[in-house]
Design a protein around this motif. Structure first.
Motif, PDB file in Angstrom:
ATOM      1  N   SER A 133       0.836  -1.208   0.000  1.00 41.33           N
ATOM      2  CA  SER A 133       0.000   0.000   0.000  1.00 41.33           C
ATOM      3  C   SER A 133       0.869   1.255   0.000  1.00 41.33           C
ATOM      4  O   SER A 133       0.578   2.234  -0.704  1.00 41.33           O
ATOM      5  N   ALA A 134       1.948   1.230   0.800  1.00 43.80           N
ATOM      6  CA  ALA A 134       2.840   2.391   0.871  1.00 43.80           C
ATOM      7  C   ALA A 134       3.505   2.650  -0.477  1.00 43.80           C
ATOM      8  O   ALA A 134       3.626   3.790  -0.935  1.00 43.80           O
ATOM      9  N   LEU A 135       3.961   1.571  -1.135  1.00 40.28           N
ATOM     10  CA  LEU A 135       4.621   1.719  -2.427  1.00 40.28           C
ATOM     11  C   LEU A 135       3.649   2.200  -3.499  1.00 40.28           C
ATOM     12  O   LEU A 135       4.008   2.954  -4.388  1.00 40.28           O
ATOM     13  N   ALA A 136       2.388   1.738  -3.419  1.00 41.31           N
ATOM     14  CA  ALA A 136       1.390   2.149  -4.413  1.00 41.31           C
ATOM     15  C   ALA A 136       1.167   3.646  -4.372  1.00 41.31           C
ATOM     16  O   ALA A 136       0.818   4.268  -5.376  1.00 41.31           O
ATOM     17  N   GLY A 137       1.397   4.257  -3.210  1.00 42.36           N
ATOM     18  CA  GLY A 137       1.201   5.699  -3.087  1.00 42.36           C
ATOM     19  C   GLY A 137       2.355   6.523  -3.597  1.00 42.36           C
ATOM     20  O   GLY A 137       2.228   7.720  -3.813  1.00 42.36           O
ATOM     21  N   SER A 138       3.544   5.869  -3.804  1.00 48.53           N
ATOM     22  CA  SER A 138       4.713   6.656  -4.199  1.00 48.53           C
ATOM     23  C   SER A 138       5.381   6.158  -5.469  1.00 48.53           C
ATOM     24  O   SER A 138       6.228   6.840  -6.020  1.00 48.53           O
ATOM     25  N   THR A 139       4.990   4.967  -5.939  1.00 48.28           N
ATOM     26  CA  THR A 139       5.588   4.429  -7.162  1.00 48.28           C
ATOM     27  C   THR A 139       4.498   3.879  -8.053  1.00 48.28           C
ATOM     28  O   THR A 139       3.356   3.736  -7.659  1.00 48.28           O
ATOM     29  N   ILE A 140       4.863   3.544  -9.258  1.00 51.48           N
ATOM     30  CA  ILE A 140       3.919   3.027 -10.228  1.00 51.48           C
ATOM     31  C   ILE A 140       4.160   1.551 -10.411  1.00 51.48           C
ATOM     32  O   ILE A 140       5.282   1.095 -10.394  1.00 51.48           O
ATOM     33  N   ALA A 192       6.739  19.116 -10.873  1.00 50.39           N
ATOM     34  CA  ALA A 192       5.321  18.940 -11.173  1.00 50.39           C
ATOM     35  C   ALA A 192       4.505  19.047  -9.895  1.00 50.39           C
ATOM     36  O   ALA A 192       4.978  18.707  -8.808  1.00 50.39           O
ATOM     37  N   SER A 193       3.256  19.479 -10.042  1.00 56.34           N
ATOM     38  CA  SER A 193       2.363  19.541  -8.890  1.00 56.34           C
ATOM     39  C   SER A 193       1.906  18.140  -8.526  1.00 56.34           C
ATOM     40  O   SER A 193       2.051  17.197  -9.311  1.00 56.34           O
ATOM     41  N   GLU A 194       1.330  17.999  -7.344  1.00 55.57           N
ATOM     42  CA  GLU A 194       0.843  16.693  -6.917  1.00 55.57           C
ATOM     43  C   GLU A 194      -0.260  16.186  -7.839  1.00 55.57           C
ATOM     44  O   GLU A 194      -0.362  14.998  -8.127  1.00 55.57           O
ATOM     45  N   ALA A 195      -1.124  17.097  -8.309  1.00 55.74           N
ATOM     46  CA  ALA A 195      -2.192  16.699  -9.227  1.00 55.74           C
ATOM     47  C   ALA A 195      -1.612  16.165 -10.530  1.00 55.74           C
ATOM     48  O   ALA A 195      -2.082  15.154 -11.076  1.00 55.74           O
ATOM     49  N   GLU A 196      -0.577  16.852 -11.053  1.00 54.86           N
ATOM     50  CA  GLU A 196       0.068  16.386 -12.285  1.00 54.86           C
ATOM     51  C   GLU A 196       0.722  15.026 -12.081  1.00 54.86           C
ATOM     52  O   GLU A 196       0.691  14.159 -12.968  1.00 54.86           O
ATOM     53  N   LYS A 197       1.331  14.830 -10.906  1.00 53.47           N
ATOM     54  CA  LYS A 197       1.958  13.540 -10.630  1.00 53.47           C
ATOM     55  C   LYS A 197       0.922  12.431 -10.539  1.00 53.47           C
ATOM     56  O   LYS A 197       1.147  11.311 -11.008  1.00 53.47           O
ATOM     57  N   ARG A 198      -0.238  12.739  -9.907  1.00 51.15           N
ATOM     58  CA  ARG A 198      -1.295  11.723  -9.836  1.00 51.15           C
ATOM     59  C   ARG A 198      -1.763  11.331 -11.232  1.00 51.15           C
ATOM     60  O   ARG A 198      -1.959  10.151 -11.534  1.00 51.15           O
ATOM     61  N   ARG A 256       0.828   9.176 -12.853  1.00 53.27           N
ATOM     62  CA  ARG A 256       0.803   7.797 -12.336  1.00 53.27           C
ATOM     63  C   ARG A 256      -0.326   6.998 -12.980  1.00 53.27           C
ATOM     64  O   ARG A 256      -0.156   5.841 -13.357  1.00 53.27           O
ATOM     65  N   LYS A 257      -1.505   7.622 -13.059  1.00 54.53           N
ATOM     66  CA  LYS A 257      -2.629   6.928 -13.689  1.00 54.53           C
ATOM     67  C   LYS A 257      -2.312   6.595 -15.150  1.00 54.53           C
ATOM     68  O   LYS A 257      -2.609   5.504 -15.634  1.00 54.53           O
ATOM     69  N   ALA A 258      -1.717   7.574 -15.855  1.00 54.46           N
ATOM     70  CA  ALA A 258      -1.372   7.346 -17.262  1.00 54.46           C
ATOM     71  C   ALA A 258      -0.366   6.203 -17.397  1.00 54.46           C
ATOM     72  O   ALA A 258      -0.482   5.361 -18.292  1.00 54.46           O
ATOM     73  N   LYS A 259       0.606   6.184 -16.504  1.00 53.13           N
ATOM     74  CA  LYS A 259       1.630   5.143 -16.593  1.00 53.13           C
ATOM     75  C   LYS A 259       1.054   3.765 -16.286  1.00 53.13           C
ATOM     76  O   LYS A 259       1.406   2.773 -16.916  1.00 53.13           O
ATOM     77  N   LEU A 277       2.792   4.621 -27.406  1.00 48.84           N
ATOM     78  CA  LEU A 277       2.603   4.371 -25.984  1.00 48.84           C
ATOM     79  C   LEU A 277       3.928   4.501 -25.219  1.00 48.84           C
ATOM     80  O   LEU A 277       3.964   5.030 -24.108  1.00 48.84           O
ATOM     81  N   GLU A 278       5.010   4.003 -25.816  1.00 50.83           N
ATOM     82  CA  GLU A 278       6.314   4.107 -25.160  1.00 50.83           C
ATOM     83  C   GLU A 278       6.735   5.567 -25.016  1.00 50.83           C
ATOM     84  O   GLU A 278       7.358   5.958 -24.008  1.00 50.83           O
ATOM     85  N   HIS A 279       6.379   6.387 -26.009  1.00 54.45           N
ATOM     86  CA  HIS A 279       6.684   7.820 -25.911  1.00 54.45           C
ATOM     87  C   HIS A 279       5.910   8.440 -24.749  1.00 54.45           C
ATOM     88  O   HIS A 279       6.460   9.227 -23.958  1.00 54.45           O
ATOM     89  N   GLU A 280       4.615   8.086 -24.624  1.00 56.38           N
ATOM     90  CA  GLU A 280       3.807   8.566 -23.496  1.00 56.38           C
ATOM     91  C   GLU A 280       4.381   8.085 -22.171  1.00 56.38           C
ATOM     92  O   GLU A 280       4.375   8.813 -21.167  1.00 56.38           O
ATOM     93  N   TRP A 281       4.849   6.835 -22.134  1.00 55.42           N
ATOM     94  CA  TRP A 281       5.400   6.235 -20.911  1.00 55.42           C
ATOM     95  C   TRP A 281       6.591   7.040 -20.411  1.00 55.42           C
ATOM     96  O   TRP A 281       6.710   7.359 -19.222  1.00 55.42           O
ATOM     97  N   LEU A 282       7.506   7.412 -21.345  1.00 58.01           N
ATOM     98  CA  LEU A 282       8.685   8.186 -20.969  1.00 58.01           C
ATOM     99  C   LEU A 282       8.297   9.603 -20.531  1.00 58.01           C
ATOM    100  O   LEU A 282       8.903  10.175 -19.624  1.00 58.01           O
ATOM    101  N   GLU A 283       7.277  10.172 -21.159  1.00 56.16           N
ATOM    102  CA  GLU A 283       6.810  11.491 -20.749  1.00 56.16           C
ATOM    103  C   GLU A 283       6.261  11.461 -19.317  1.00 56.16           C
ATOM    104  O   GLU A 283       6.495  12.382 -18.522  1.00 56.16           O
ATOM    105  N   ALA A 284       5.524  10.385 -18.994  1.00 60.06           N
ATOM    106  CA  ALA A 284       4.994  10.249 -17.636  1.00 60.06           C
ATOM    107  C   ALA A 284       6.125  10.149 -16.622  1.00 60.06           C
ATOM    108  O   ALA A 284       6.055  10.722 -15.521  1.00 60.06           O
ATOM    109  N   LEU A 285       7.197   9.448 -16.988  1.00 60.39           N
ATOM    110  CA  LEU A 285       8.346   9.332 -16.095  1.00 60.39           C
ATOM    111  C   LEU A 285       8.988  10.683 -15.833  1.00 60.39           C
ATOM    112  O   LEU A 285       9.429  10.981 -14.722  1.00 60.39           O
TER     113      LEU A 285
END
Length: 613
Positions: free
Chosen positions: A505-512, A537-543, A546-549, A600-608
């Motif tokens: 649960s702790a990792l799910a909140g901070s990693t993908i 990035a803001s917390e909203a952008e990070k959330r 994470r969802k996108a990734k 999709l891989e391009h989007e994946w790297l952008e999310a990172l």
């Protein structure tokens, strides 16, 4: 099931000792084999032979020509001048390995906390071990051989590795052979067990628990047979001893048969029994930590390792501690033992408390390295009360598995497991009433571990155990608590399973998660591990990232399944002219999927990049 590899009449000798004596065995597809036995009985030697890293004195190892074997040795085999990334994936670009869900899963499971750009020689021993394991597991192998893979892995790492091995192949594909002292791991992943002892290999069906039951039944049957044989021995000895004059007339075959019976008496296995050691009286007050805080040693002021924690140990309490690396498990033992003082709060110690600590290192034996085993114990006392009986030092040491010959071995010449056993014995003969064990399973084989647990079962004092070996924790402690790295200590009513759930649960909140396992900065190369944009990035952008990734990981997995299916269809239709149009259509679909995957891989790297990973 198809045969993968095997050994025939394998024999290996060192000096005057035969380690393997005509061993014949084989690995089939679907085999998940755990190898157990005492330290020095030849487990690693047999694995090296089967991996074709060593040659037997006689006999041979054969394998199918196309079989690919992956092998993890206990020694360090990595190039120290390489970076972590280069050691694991070589010179592959980020997009080449990042598209593979299995590689991302391995990265997240093993090296998420390792600096991707650090040189290997700068890593700790545990980190090097995990990098070597990650390098092996991202490769495609038909057979994997792992020699002590759980060394340096914490509870989470062991749980991850077990999940990976259980899902790496289909049930009737691939095979692995593992040597480990982690009995929970053996039970979790193995469907067969090989016991190596006295130069031979005995096979058993099932994991560790099934092996223990089967061995007990085997030993019981052997005991019945031995009882009958002993009766026959007594009769034959009586017959042989009826006076020298009569013996000359006795049939020669009877004398030879009796001598064979006598010569066949096997040497007893090492045993270890030390229960109910005389222990200093323990009052009602033992050790209490009250509102204790402790700053990180060597850290900035205000950085707290423990933040206002309270822990009370009762007489006879048996507590197990688990936690992430760096959360302060060893430091907590030092607080309880009075080796360090808290920044704030109180440490209360009962007037009658006598503590003893088994540390992760065996440096406590450095001062007696030139002494013999028996001399080390005699320096403490010459006689001991065990279970109401008086024992000399020699008798006590023998019960701890040190034979007459081993008793006179210098400490510096003992194996790691023997040093560990002597270290524990030396602590116990000091008659403590609070015993603290820091990773006590290091260097001990499964038989010795069972014997140590038997010792702890009969020990009447207060026990605190820090270990990643969940089998040991669940076996010798009554309840467990966790250090989660947030400065707090938390009770675990449901034991280690609850700890793993909390960590997930702790990792799910901070990693993908990719494939159910974390993928973090250490799982990226130069691009994937880049810093976040200026300002962050803001917390909203990070959330959102994470969802996108998460979504992209799932989509990439589905795309790979579709591509594999199309490749299989194209292979089946290859060479058939009547299916030319069908093959062309399949190839068109494959190109479309490749375009989707690239996007999709391009989007994946952008999310990172948004996440700063």
């Amino acid at each position: 099931m198809a045969h993968l590899l095997g050994g025939e009449n394998l024999t290996v000798s060192y000096a005057t000792r035969t380690v393997l004596d005509g061993v014949t065995l084989g690995l089939e597809e679907g085999d998940r084999i755990g190898m157990v036995g005492r330290n020095g009985d030849g487990k690693s030697t047999l694995m090296r032979l089967l991996a074709m890293r060593a040659t037997p004195d006689s006999g041979r190892v054969t394998k199918r020509s196309e079989v690919n074997i992956g092998y993890l040795d206990q020694s360090d085999v990595l190039d120290g001048d390489l970076t972590v990334g280069a050691a694991i994936v070589g010179d592959k670009a980020d997009y080449e390995w990042a598209r593979n869900p299995q590689i991302r899963e391995v990265m997240g499971g093993l090296v998420s906390d390792v600096d991707w750009h650090a040189n290997v020689h700068a890593l700790s021993g545990g980190q090097k071990r995990r990098v070597a394991l990650a390098k092996l597991l991202i490769e495609d192998h038909d057979v994997i051989m792992l020699d002590e893979p759980t060394n340096h892995l914490d509870v989470e790492g062991v749980a991850w590795l077990s999940r990976h091995l259980k899902t790496r192949w289909r049930p009737n594909q691939g095979a692995f052979l593992v040597v480990t002292h982690d009995r929970w791991f053996l039970d979790e992943v193995c469907n067969k067990t090989w016991e190596i002892h006295d130069g031979i290999m005995d096979p058993f069906e099932g994991g560790y628990a099934a092996y223990v039951l089967a061995r007990a039944e085997r030993d019981r049957s052997a005991s019945v047979m031995e009882g009958k044989r002993q009766q026959l021995v007594k009769k034959e000895l009586a017959w042989l001893r009826r006076g020298a004059p009569a013996r000359t007339a006795k049939p020669k075959f009877r004398i030879e048969a009796a001598n064979a019976l006598i010569a066949d008496v096997p040497e007893p296995r090492d045993s270890m029994a030390l229960s109910k050691m005389a222990t200093a009286r323990l009052g009602k007050d033992v050790l209490d930590l009250e509102n204790v805080s402790l700053d990180f040693l060597g850290g900035e002021p205000g950085q707290k390792l423990f933040d206002n924690i309270t822990l009370r140990l009762a007489p006879g309490e048996r507590l197990g501690l688990v936690g992430v690396n760096g959360a302060g498990k060893t430091t907590l033992l030092k607080l309880l033992n009075g080796e360090i003082q808290p920044t704030s709060g109180k440490v209360k110690r009962g007037k009658t408390v006598v503590t003893a600590v088994l540390t992760q290192e065996v440096k406590e034996l450095d001062d007696v390295a030139d002494l013999r085993v028996i001399e080390v114990i005699e320096r403490e006392k010459r006689s001991f009360n065990v279970g109401g009986k008086e024992f000399t030092a020699g008798q006590l040491v023998e019960q701890l598995g040190f034979t007459n010959q081993k008793q006179w071995t210098p400490v510096k010449d003992l194996s790691g497991g023997e040093r560990r056993r002597l270290q524990l014995l030396r602590l116990l003969v000091g008659e403590p009433n609070v015993l603290m064990l820091d990773e006590p399973t290091n260097d001990l084989d499964t038989d010795t571990l069972a014997a140590v647990e038997d010792v702890l079962d009969g020990w009447p004092g207060t026990l605190v155990v820090v270990s990643h070996d969940r089998y040991l924790l669940e076996r010798v402690t009554d309840h467990q608590m966790a250090l989660l790295g947030d400065g707090k200590i938390r009770a675990l009513p449901r034991g280690v399973d609850q700890y793993l759930e909390l960590r997930e649960s702790a990792l799910a909140g901070s990693t993908i998660t990719g494939g159910g396992n974390p993928v973090t900065a250490a799982g990226g190369g130069s691009g994937a591990g880049s810093a976040p944009a200026a300002g962050g990035a803001s917390e909203a952008e990070k959330r959102d990232a994470r969802k996108a990734k998460n979504r992209i990981d799932r989509q990439l997995g589905k795309l790979k399944q579709q591509e594999d299916k199309i490749h299989a269809q194209m292979t089946a239709g290859a060479g058939d002219a009547s299916k030319f149009d069908e093959l062309a259509e399949l190839n068109k679909k494959l190109q479309e999927l490749a375009g989707e995957r690239e996007a999709l891989e391009h989007e994946w790297l952008e999310a990172l990049e948004v996440l700063g990973e």
